[in-house]
Scaffold this motif. Structure first.
Motif: not given
Length: 310
Positions: A110-120
């Motif tokens: 149930x842990x939130x999943x993220x994305x990173x804006x420095x990844x193209x």
């Protein structure tokens, strides 16, 4: 002669005892309570369809970790001290509400999943390595990992190779991560950190707070879509089979109407299935061939109560 007769009688007596014992066992089994309809359907349903990704060797499996009876001591729910091999037995990425953001993606705990804006986007690389990866652990898999993805379209799932050689999962072309400071389901402490980290939605975009939306009509099955052989139904929306009294059942779909005793709020089919709002295949109906996050959005506020192969 008497000795032979005695031996024969003893042998016949032993056979009789075995036969009576076997009969007694059969009688006990036949007298046991019949399983509920949901239990019987789950037992008779075919195994969830799986696809092995040729790039990563990962097995992509329909349904949730719970509905596929994933070992709770491995995968996403393994102890923090477990080896990478144990932690990569299975990974779940599912649609959920994360701290008020919906639809959002969370893992099997149930842990939130993220994305990173420095990844193209679709760039095939992750730019979070070393100390960054300690704060933002990447969601990684290995050959033979079972990846469950209820609510996420298969075409939105991909993989990239990291600097250390590990394989990281992508959603919508973006490598995905957890945040080390999130402690429990619903935490979104990593949201907007440095204006570069964001909770991800099933399409690989920013997860946002839900807005009131009109009742939607499901998209018709794509041409060539096969009728469903099996469907996993969830008693809670967002494929919830772990909180409260919610549960999941995988059923075999046939050309005969089948009823549930109560409504199911989300579902994951392996093909086209027709659903109804009332038992007996009555009431409002819809044909769906993709995961349904919340049946209320289709005009089924009380869930699905019957179904048939489409």
């Amino acid at each position: 002669m008497r000795r032979k007769q005695v031996g024969l009688v003893a042998a016949l007596f032993a056979v009789g005892v075995v036969a009576l014992t076997a009969c007694g066992q059969g009688a006990a089994q036949s007298g046991s309570p019949a399983p509920s309809q949901e239990q019987a359907q789950e037992q008779n349903a075919p195994d969830a369809s799986a696809e092995t990704d040729p790039q990563s060797g990962v097995d992509l499996v329909r349904g949730s970790a719970n509905s596929n009876k994933a070992d709770r001591n491995t995968g996403d729910r393994a102890p923090a001290t477990a080896s990478p091999e144990v932690k990569q037995k299975w990974v779940e990425l599912r649609v959920a509400n994360a701290g008020g953001l919906e639809p959002a993606v969370v893992n099997g705990k149930g842990l939130s999943v993220y994305w990173f804006s420095d990844d193209p986007v679709n760039g095939g690389v992750s730019n979070c390595n070393g100390d960054c990866a300690k704060t933002w652990p990447p969601v990684t898999v290995a050959k033979g990992t079972r990846l469950f993805f209820p609510g996420i379209k298969r075409e939105n799932i991909g993989f990239v190779k990291r600097q250390d050689g590990a394989t990281q999962v992508t959603i919508g072309g973006r490598p995905v991560y957890l945040f080390s400071k999130d402690e429990k389901a619903g935490d979104i402490k990593g949201q907007n950190v440095g204006d570069k980290w964001f909770v991800i939605n099933p399409e690989g975009k920013r997860a946002v707070a839900p807005a009131e939306a009109p009742v939607a009509q499901p998209a018709p099955p794509a041409p060539g879509t096969k009728p469903a052989n099996a469907v996993t139904f969830f008693s809670g929306k967002n494929f919830d089979d772990f909180s409260g009294d919610n549960f999941a059942t995988r059923v075999k779909v046939e050309a005969k109407c089948a009823d549930f005793r109560s409504g199911f709020k989300s579902l994951s089919p392996d093909g086209a299935v027709k659903i109804w709002s009332e038992p007996g295949c009555k009431g409002k109906s819809a044909v769906v061939s993709e995961d349904v996050v919340d049946t209320a959005a289709l005009g089924f506020p009380d869930g699905v109560k019957s179904y048939i192969r489409a």
